[in-house]
Design a protein around this motif. Structure first.
Motif, PDB file in Angstrom:
ATOM      1  N   ARG A 156     -50.752   7.625 -32.521  1.00  0.00           N
ATOM      2  CA  ARG A 156     -50.393   6.186 -32.305  1.00  0.00           C
ATOM      3  C   ARG A 156     -50.954   6.125 -30.790  1.00  0.00           C
ATOM      4  O   ARG A 156     -50.705   6.901 -29.859  1.00  0.00           O
ATOM      5  CB  ARG A 156     -48.991   5.735 -32.476  1.00  0.00           C
ATOM      6  N   GLY A 157     -51.591   4.731 -30.453  1.00  0.00           N
ATOM      7  CA  GLY A 157     -51.902   4.850 -28.919  1.00  0.00           C
ATOM      8  C   GLY A 157     -50.615   4.486 -28.107  1.00  0.00           C
ATOM      9  O   GLY A 157     -49.516   4.468 -28.584  1.00  0.00           O
ATOM     10  N   ARG A 158     -50.866   4.819 -26.744  1.00  0.00           N
ATOM     11  CA  ARG A 158     -49.705   5.140 -25.871  1.00  0.00           C
ATOM     12  C   ARG A 158     -49.945   4.092 -24.643  1.00  0.00           C
ATOM     13  O   ARG A 158     -51.345   4.070 -24.045  1.00  0.00           O
ATOM     14  CB  ARG A 158     -49.537   6.324 -25.349  1.00  0.00           C
ATOM     15  N   PHE A 159     -49.008   3.144 -24.163  1.00  0.00           N
ATOM     16  CA  PHE A 159     -49.302   2.401 -23.175  1.00  0.00           C
ATOM     17  C   PHE A 159     -48.247   2.598 -22.181  1.00  0.00           C
ATOM     18  O   PHE A 159     -47.120   2.829 -22.481  1.00  0.00           O
ATOM     19  CB  PHE A 159     -49.545   0.794 -23.428  1.00  0.00           C
ATOM     20  N   ASP A 195     -52.698   5.574 -22.614  1.00  0.00           N
ATOM     21  CA  ASP A 195     -54.197   4.892 -23.049  1.00  0.00           C
ATOM     22  C   ASP A 195     -54.487   3.414 -22.369  1.00  0.00           C
ATOM     23  O   ASP A 195     -55.509   3.573 -22.021  1.00  0.00           O
ATOM     24  CB  ASP A 195     -54.264   4.649 -24.612  1.00  0.00           C
ATOM     25  N   LEU A 196     -53.472   2.886 -22.116  1.00  0.00           N
ATOM     26  CA  LEU A 196     -53.688   1.537 -21.593  1.00  0.00           C
ATOM     27  C   LEU A 196     -52.320   1.278 -20.492  1.00  0.00           C
ATOM     28  O   LEU A 196     -51.431   1.644 -20.488  1.00  0.00           O
ATOM     29  CB  LEU A 196     -53.386   0.453 -22.724  1.00  0.00           C
ATOM     30  N   VAL A 197     -52.823   0.739 -19.549  1.00  0.00           N
ATOM     31  CA  VAL A 197     -51.954   0.594 -18.380  1.00  0.00           C
ATOM     32  C   VAL A 197     -51.598  -1.090 -18.392  1.00  0.00           C
ATOM     33  O   VAL A 197     -52.404  -1.921 -18.166  1.00  0.00           O
ATOM     34  CB  VAL A 197     -52.153   0.848 -16.937  1.00  0.00           C
ATOM     35  N   VAL A 198     -50.152  -1.656 -18.390  1.00  0.00           N
ATOM     36  CA  VAL A 198     -49.929  -2.946 -18.284  1.00  0.00           C
ATOM     37  C   VAL A 198     -49.041  -3.325 -17.100  1.00  0.00           C
ATOM     38  O   VAL A 198     -47.954  -2.615 -16.957  1.00  0.00           O
ATOM     39  CB  VAL A 198     -49.017  -3.405 -19.692  1.00  0.00           C
ATOM     40  N   LEU A 199     -49.412  -4.148 -16.058  1.00  0.00           N
ATOM     41  CA  LEU A 199     -49.003  -4.452 -15.055  1.00  0.00           C
ATOM     42  C   LEU A 199     -47.948  -5.528 -15.424  1.00  0.00           C
ATOM     43  O   LEU A 199     -48.424  -6.794 -15.714  1.00  0.00           O
ATOM     44  CB  LEU A 199     -49.682  -4.939 -14.063  1.00  0.00           C
ATOM     45  N   ALA A 200     -46.751  -5.548 -15.411  1.00  0.00           N
ATOM     46  CA  ALA A 200     -45.755  -6.553 -15.642  1.00  0.00           C
ATOM     47  C   ALA A 200     -44.829  -6.748 -14.645  1.00  0.00           C
ATOM     48  O   ALA A 200     -43.719  -6.420 -14.641  1.00  0.00           O
ATOM     49  CB  ALA A 200     -45.195  -6.241 -16.822  1.00  0.00           C
ATOM     50  N   GLY A 201     -45.341  -7.889 -13.752  1.00  0.00           N
ATOM     51  CA  GLY A 201     -44.338  -8.253 -12.647  1.00  0.00           C
ATOM     52  C   GLY A 201     -44.384  -7.049 -11.517  1.00  0.00           C
ATOM     53  O   GLY A 201     -43.642  -6.995 -10.708  1.00  0.00           O
ATOM     54  N   TYR A 202     -45.751  -6.133 -11.487  1.00  0.00           N
ATOM     55  CA  TYR A 202     -45.928  -5.367 -10.409  1.00  0.00           C
ATOM     56  C   TYR A 202     -46.347  -6.092  -9.264  1.00  0.00           C
ATOM     57  O   TYR A 202     -47.219  -6.687  -9.139  1.00  0.00           O
ATOM     58  CB  TYR A 202     -46.846  -4.273 -10.861  1.00  0.00           C
ATOM     59  N   MET A 203     -45.636  -5.940  -7.914  1.00  0.00           N
ATOM     60  CA  MET A 203     -46.110  -6.812  -6.710  1.00  0.00           C
ATOM     61  C   MET A 203     -46.896  -6.032  -5.774  1.00  0.00           C
ATOM     62  O   MET A 203     -46.766  -6.532  -4.495  1.00  0.00           O
ATOM     63  CB  MET A 203     -44.624  -7.159  -6.297  1.00  0.00           C
ATOM     64  N   LYS A 204     -47.299  -4.955  -6.068  1.00  0.00           N
ATOM     65  CA  LYS A 204     -48.109  -4.193  -5.068  1.00  0.00           C
ATOM     66  C   LYS A 204     -49.733  -4.084  -5.629  1.00  0.00           C
ATOM     67  O   LYS A 204     -49.656  -3.852  -6.830  1.00  0.00           O
ATOM     68  CB  LYS A 204     -47.832  -2.843  -4.731  1.00  0.00           C
ATOM     69  N   LEU A 205     -50.638  -3.616  -4.781  1.00  0.00           N
ATOM     70  CA  LEU A 205     -52.089  -3.408  -5.247  1.00  0.00           C
ATOM     71  C   LEU A 205     -51.943  -2.095  -5.942  1.00  0.00           C
ATOM     72  O   LEU A 205     -51.856  -1.026  -5.302  1.00  0.00           O
ATOM     73  CB  LEU A 205     -52.857  -3.454  -3.802  1.00  0.00           C
ATOM     74  N   LEU A 206     -52.670  -2.241  -6.950  1.00  0.00           N
ATOM     75  CA  LEU A 206     -52.780  -0.842  -7.742  1.00  0.00           C
ATOM     76  C   LEU A 206     -53.950  -0.267  -7.024  1.00  0.00           C
ATOM     77  O   LEU A 206     -54.801  -0.551  -6.814  1.00  0.00           O
ATOM     78  CB  LEU A 206     -52.841  -1.074  -9.165  1.00  0.00           C
ATOM     79  N   GLY A 207     -53.813   1.299  -6.909  1.00  0.00           N
ATOM     80  CA  GLY A 207     -54.818   1.886  -6.197  1.00  0.00           C
ATOM     81  C   GLY A 207     -56.123   2.434  -6.953  1.00  0.00           C
ATOM     82  O   GLY A 207     -56.302   2.250  -8.191  1.00  0.00           O
ATOM     83  N   PRO A 208     -57.136   2.921  -6.071  1.00  0.00           N
ATOM     84  CA  PRO A 208     -58.331   3.230  -6.734  1.00  0.00           C
ATOM     85  C   PRO A 208     -58.516   4.208  -7.647  1.00  0.00           C
ATOM     86  O   PRO A 208     -59.384   4.226  -8.503  1.00  0.00           O
ATOM     87  CB  PRO A 208     -59.153   3.430  -5.504  1.00  0.00           C
ATOM     88  N   ASP A 262     -49.354 -10.479 -27.689  1.00  0.00           N
ATOM     89  CA  ASP A 262     -50.563 -10.609 -28.630  1.00  0.00           C
ATOM     90  C   ASP A 262     -51.558  -9.814 -28.072  1.00  0.00           C
ATOM     91  O   ASP A 262     -52.380  -9.016 -28.987  1.00  0.00           O
ATOM     92  CB  ASP A 262     -51.202 -12.096 -28.529  1.00  0.00           C
ATOM     93  N   VAL A 263     -51.963  -9.893 -26.881  1.00  0.00           N
ATOM     94  CA  VAL A 263     -53.181  -9.033 -26.137  1.00  0.00           C
ATOM     95  C   VAL A 263     -52.872  -7.444 -26.537  1.00  0.00           C
ATOM     96  O   VAL A 263     -53.661  -6.947 -26.708  1.00  0.00           O
ATOM     97  CB  VAL A 263     -53.256  -9.323 -24.833  1.00  0.00           C
ATOM     98  N   VAL A 264     -51.627  -7.103 -26.228  1.00  0.00           N
ATOM     99  CA  VAL A 264     -51.334  -5.586 -26.376  1.00  0.00           C
ATOM    100  C   VAL A 264     -51.495  -5.137 -27.582  1.00  0.00           C
ATOM    101  O   VAL A 264     -52.210  -4.113 -28.012  1.00  0.00           O
ATOM    102  CB  VAL A 264     -50.170  -5.044 -25.723  1.00  0.00           C
ATOM    103  N   ALA A 265     -50.969  -5.858 -28.488  1.00  0.00           N
ATOM    104  CA  ALA A 265     -51.045  -5.561 -30.057  1.00  0.00           C
ATOM    105  C   ALA A 265     -52.700  -5.698 -30.323  1.00  0.00           C
ATOM    106  O   ALA A 265     -52.924  -4.640 -31.302  1.00  0.00           O
ATOM    107  CB  ALA A 265     -50.288  -6.589 -30.987  1.00  0.00           C
ATOM    108  N   ALA A 266     -53.375  -6.653 -30.007  1.00  0.00           N
ATOM    109  CA  ALA A 266     -54.649  -6.863 -30.385  1.00  0.00           C
ATOM    110  C   ALA A 266     -55.532  -5.404 -29.886  1.00  0.00           C
ATOM    111  O   ALA A 266     -56.402  -4.982 -30.474  1.00  0.00           O
ATOM    112  CB  ALA A 266     -55.459  -7.959 -29.797  1.00  0.00           C
ATOM    113  N   TRP A 267     -55.223  -5.001 -28.739  1.00  0.00           N
ATOM    114  CA  TRP A 267     -55.889  -3.888 -28.049  1.00  0.00           C
ATOM    115  C   TRP A 267     -55.618  -2.647 -28.979  1.00  0.00           C
ATOM    116  O   TRP A 267     -56.668  -2.126 -29.171  1.00  0.00           O
ATOM    117  CB  TRP A 267     -55.185  -3.523 -26.783  1.00  0.00           C
ATOM    118  N   PHE A 268     -54.624  -2.328 -29.592  1.00  0.00           N
ATOM    119  CA  PHE A 268     -54.330  -1.281 -30.341  1.00  0.00           C
ATOM    120  C   PHE A 268     -54.791  -1.379 -31.962  1.00  0.00           C
ATOM    121  O   PHE A 268     -54.487  -0.685 -32.672  1.00  0.00           O
ATOM    122  CB  PHE A 268     -52.985  -0.831 -30.210  1.00  0.00           C
ATOM    123  N   THR A 269     -55.037  -2.535 -32.372  1.00  0.00           N
ATOM    124  CA  THR A 269     -55.391  -2.824 -33.822  1.00  0.00           C
ATOM    125  C   THR A 269     -56.890  -3.551 -33.957  1.00  0.00           C
ATOM    126  O   THR A 269     -57.171  -3.426 -35.067  1.00  0.00           O
ATOM    127  CB  THR A 269     -54.286  -3.886 -34.327  1.00  0.00           C
TER     128      THR A 269
END
Ligand SMILES: Nc1nc2c(c(=O)[nH]1)N[C@@H](CN(C=O)c1ccc(C(=O)N[C@@H](CCC(=O)O)C(=O)O)cc1)CN2
Ligand SMILES: NCC(=O)N[C@@H]1O[C@H](COP(=O)([O-])[O-])[C@@H](O)[C@H]1O
Length: 235
Positions: free
Chosen positions: A9-12, A90-103, A193-200
């Motif tokens: 199974r995918g992992r996020f 496999d997938l990173v989901v930002l959910a209310g992260y308040m800082k800039l994700l690094g390079p 919906d988006v994350v479910a579609a990502w893995f299906t």
């Protein structure tokens, strides 16, 4: 016994700063089968925030990574990458992260980092546009439209390609709290919906705004991501 094993199974991963209600909704969607994948890790940058507590209470691996644990942004970026990779993300989901994700993280997970924003980007996005500040600005401007956006994450806040959007009604007597609640509900349902579609490989979510365009973007970005992003190193 055919001996044929199902594919893993995918992992996020979920990365956030706040109370964690979005992360909880994603965990609920994994538990009820809506999202056919597993939460690999939850990363929070505030040791007292609800997102880490909620995840731990549900037995999910967590990391507290912040400017306090890693004062150098470069080191924080490296630590975030290590945590995500160690969990087989496999997938990173930002959910209310308040800082800039690094390079480093953006490069390793190129095309596989999503963010949920509480407005219809490109409106009301960018530096300073987060949380209630977004809803206050929408109301102060007398805007007639708002909603939720899920977009690909790039180096600049909120400028990545839009994957899907969902419009939300603004009522004449709305205050910030009432509008926040309505938008957050739309954010959660759209993100699931988006994350479910990502893995299906399913059809992208029905979107109230530019649905066909967003759906096309999503199909395209999903197709591209599957070919572009390297398989995760399973933990
Ligand atoms: N590399 C990226 N990182 C992040 C993105 C992105 O698109 N690219 N999106 C944000 C999420 N976000 C809106 O959706 C957002 C979050 C925070 C800010 C902001 O102005 N933050 C302040 C600091 C706030 C604080 O310390 O509490 C700032 O940077 O000055 C804007 C947009 C997540 N990361
Ligand atoms: N710019 C991004 C942004 O402002 N996101 C906002 O952070 C909150 C997270 O809540 P939660 O911690 O309860 O999931 C949500 O209100 C979401 O709209």
């Amino acid at each position: 016994m055919t001996g044929i094993c199902p594919p893993p199974r995918g992992r996020f991963a979920v990365v956030g700063s706040g109370t964690g209600t979005t992360a909880s909704r994603l965990l609920d969607a994994v538990d009820d089968g809506t999202i056919p994948a597993d939460v690999a890790v939850v990363v929070g940058n505030n040791s007292r925030s609800g997102i880490l507590t909620r995840a731990r209470d549900r037995g999910v691996r967590t990391f507290h990574l912040s400017g306090k644990t890693h004062p150098e942004p470069d080191m924080l970026d490296a630590a975030m990458l290590d945590a995500l990779d160690a969990a087989g993300t496999d997938l990173v989901v930002l959910a209310g992260y308040m800082k800039l994700l690094g390079p480093r993280v953006l490069e390793r997970f190129k095309g596989a980092v999503l963010n949920t924003h509480p407005a219809l980007l490109p409106a009301y996005g960018g530096v300073g546009m987060y949380g209630d500040r977004v809803h206050a600005a929408v109301l102060a401007d007398g805007a007639t439209r708002t909603g939720a956006t899920v977009h690909q994450v790039t180096a600049v806040y909120d400028e990545g390609p839009i994957v899907a959007q969902r419009e939300v009604e603004i009522r004449p007597d709305d205050d910030v709290e009432q509008l926040r609640a309505r938008v957050q509900a739309a954010e959660k349902s759209l993100l699931v919906d988006v994350v479910a579609a990502w893995f299906t490989d399913a059809a992208p979510p029905a979107s109230g705004v530019a649905g066909d365009q967003a759906s096309g973007l999503m199909r395209e970005s999903l197709r591209r991501d599957r070919t572009a992003s390297p398989p995760s190193a399973r933990a």
